[in-house]
Scaffold this active site. Structure first.
Site, PDB file in Angstrom:
ATOM      1  N   ASP A 143      46.564  23.908  32.250  1.00 25.33           N
ATOM      2  CA  ASP A 143      46.897  25.329  32.191  1.00 25.33           C
ATOM      3  C   ASP A 143      48.397  25.559  31.987  1.00 25.33           C
ATOM      4  O   ASP A 143      48.943  26.559  32.435  1.00 25.33           O
ATOM      5  CB  ASP A 143      46.424  26.020  33.476  1.00 25.33           C
ATOM      6  CG  ASP A 143      46.382  27.532  33.348  1.00 25.33           C
ATOM      7  OD1 ASP A 143      46.252  28.020  32.207  1.00 25.33           O
ATOM      8  OD2 ASP A 143      46.493  28.222  34.374  1.00 25.33           O
ATOM      9  N   CYS A 253      34.511  39.214  40.803  1.00 27.74           N
ATOM     10  CA  CYS A 253      33.584  38.881  39.721  1.00 27.74           C
ATOM     11  C   CYS A 253      33.084  37.449  39.849  1.00 27.74           C
ATOM     12  O   CYS A 253      31.922  37.152  39.543  1.00 27.74           O
ATOM     13  CB  CYS A 253      34.221  39.128  38.358  1.00 27.74           C
ATOM     14  SG  CYS A 253      35.624  38.064  37.950  1.00 27.74           S
TER      15      CYS A 253
END
Length: 389
Positions: A143, A253
């Protein structure tokens, strides 16, 4: 004529066995292989995301668009991409923290030591053994480069990108860190993972700020993770109440995904978990100066956003807490050197104090336009806010 590993099945099998063995020895929970050309649809989707402005102020996404679109643009010599995943599943439902308004909710991944630090050294170890066995060259990413890890992970068969745009696994739910090893060895790719979301929309309905304009599409400008981490500006008024006590990121979520029922809690020792970040008291966080912030969040990804942005988030949570006991700490921050903190303190106090009493604290001579807008909004001199993310 050059002979590749893929032309020698015995060597290819031995190399794959080494990769699998070393990956699991290093603490990774899943490992799979794909090719650099395995995600032809991803570049167009990313370009559409940027064209619609859904990336907000994350200009690095538009600036690195070409390199993200094709792994061979990032490194022309790459022949295979090894995708590795580490489970960071929580032992409880992080949404339960919403019932503790005097405490801050920090995203599950950030309650541990920075995953970049946890994973990168282990990836380098695996990569080193790969080179020792097969020769060639490797590059390791966690990342920190323009790599589209999630589409590559789906192409490799580790999971699929769910309607919340994050990776979902039938074995680990929505709780996976991803890292990649680019290598010059030609390895046999694994099969892609199909999409198992079906008609479910639990993740979409769980979003407090309605950040999904459609399934598989995220408007980061409305996402609490973006607003509390990437956004360097005052948080727009329209999202402040919905943020609740989420002071760094949001897991709603992810936590809503039904596939999490198959997931197991991650090893806290492997992730270097920190109990003091599970539900820190807002009162303690409001007292942090820069040195205190750096010391408390040493080794944590939270440290990267800096004390001022973090205090902005804590003040939003304080304003949503309903706890009048936080008023003295918030009042002190009206004089903070950071205008980002001062402006958030005005809003927090507008939720915790009588309006007339708060306006009595207003000082002439405020130089920052955003802070002046906050006072004007509280005083009713503006019908709408003047700041945005």
């Amino acid at each position: 004529m050059r002979t590749s590993i893929s032309d020698r099945p015995d060597k290819a099998l031995a190399l794959r066995q080494l990769i699998d063995r070393e990956a699991h020895r290093a603490g990774f929970d899943a490992v799979a292989v794909t090719t650099p050309d395995a995600i032809p649809q991803a570049p167009a989707r990313l370009a559409e995301f940027v064209a619609e402005g859904f990336h907000g102020s994350m200009e690095w996404m538009s600036e690195t668009l070409a390199r993200r679109a094709d792994p061979t643009t990032l490194w022309p010599d790459v022949r295979s991409i090894i995708v590795l995943a580490m489970n960071y599943g929580p032992s409880d439902d992080p949404r339960e923290l919403s019932a503790m308004p005097r405490h801050g909710a920090i995203s599950v991944y950030a309650r541990n030591r920075d995953y970049h630090d946890v994973m990168k050294g282990r990836l380098k170890e695996i990569a080193g053994k790969l080179v020792a066995k097969a020769g060639g060259d490797v590059k390791v990413f966690v990342d920190t480069a323009p790599v589209m890890e999630k589409p590559l992970a789906q192409a490799a068969g580790i999971g699929w990108q769910g309607k919340h745009t994050n990776l979902v696994s039938r074995e680990f739910g929505s709780w996976l860190f991803l890292g990649t090893i680019f290598c010059t060895a030609e390895l046999a790719p694994d099969r892609p993972e199909p999409d198992y979301c079906g008609s479910c929309r639990a993740c979409l309905d769980a979003c407090p700020t309605h950040a999904f304009p459609a399934p598989y599409r995220l408007d980061a400008r409305r996402c609490i993770s973006y607003l509390t981490i990437e956004n360097k500006r005052p948080i727009p008024h329209e999202f402040r109440e919905a943020i609740g006590n989420r002071i760094y990121g949001c897991d709603d979520c992810l936590a809503a995904c039904p596939w999490n029922k198959f997931a197991q809690a991650a090893s806290e020792a492997k992730l270097v978990a920190r109990d003091d970040l599970r539900a820190p008291a807002l009162a303690d966080l409001l007292a942090l100066d820069d040195a205190g912030f750096r010391a408390f969040f040493s080794g944590s990804p939270v440290k990267r956003i800096g004390r001022d942005r973090f205090l902005r988030n804590v003040l939003i949570a304080a304003g949503n807490s309903g706890d009048g006991g936080l008023v003295p700490a918030c009042r002190k921050l009206l004089a903070d050197p950071s205008p980002l903190v001062r402006g958030a303190a005005v809003w927090a106090l507008s939720r915790l104090m009588d309006r007339a009493a708060l306006l009595a604290l207003r000082q002439d001579g405020e130089e920052d336009a955003d802070v002046r807008d906050e006072w004007a909004f509280v005083a009713g001199e503006r019908e709408t806010e003047g700041t945005s993310a």
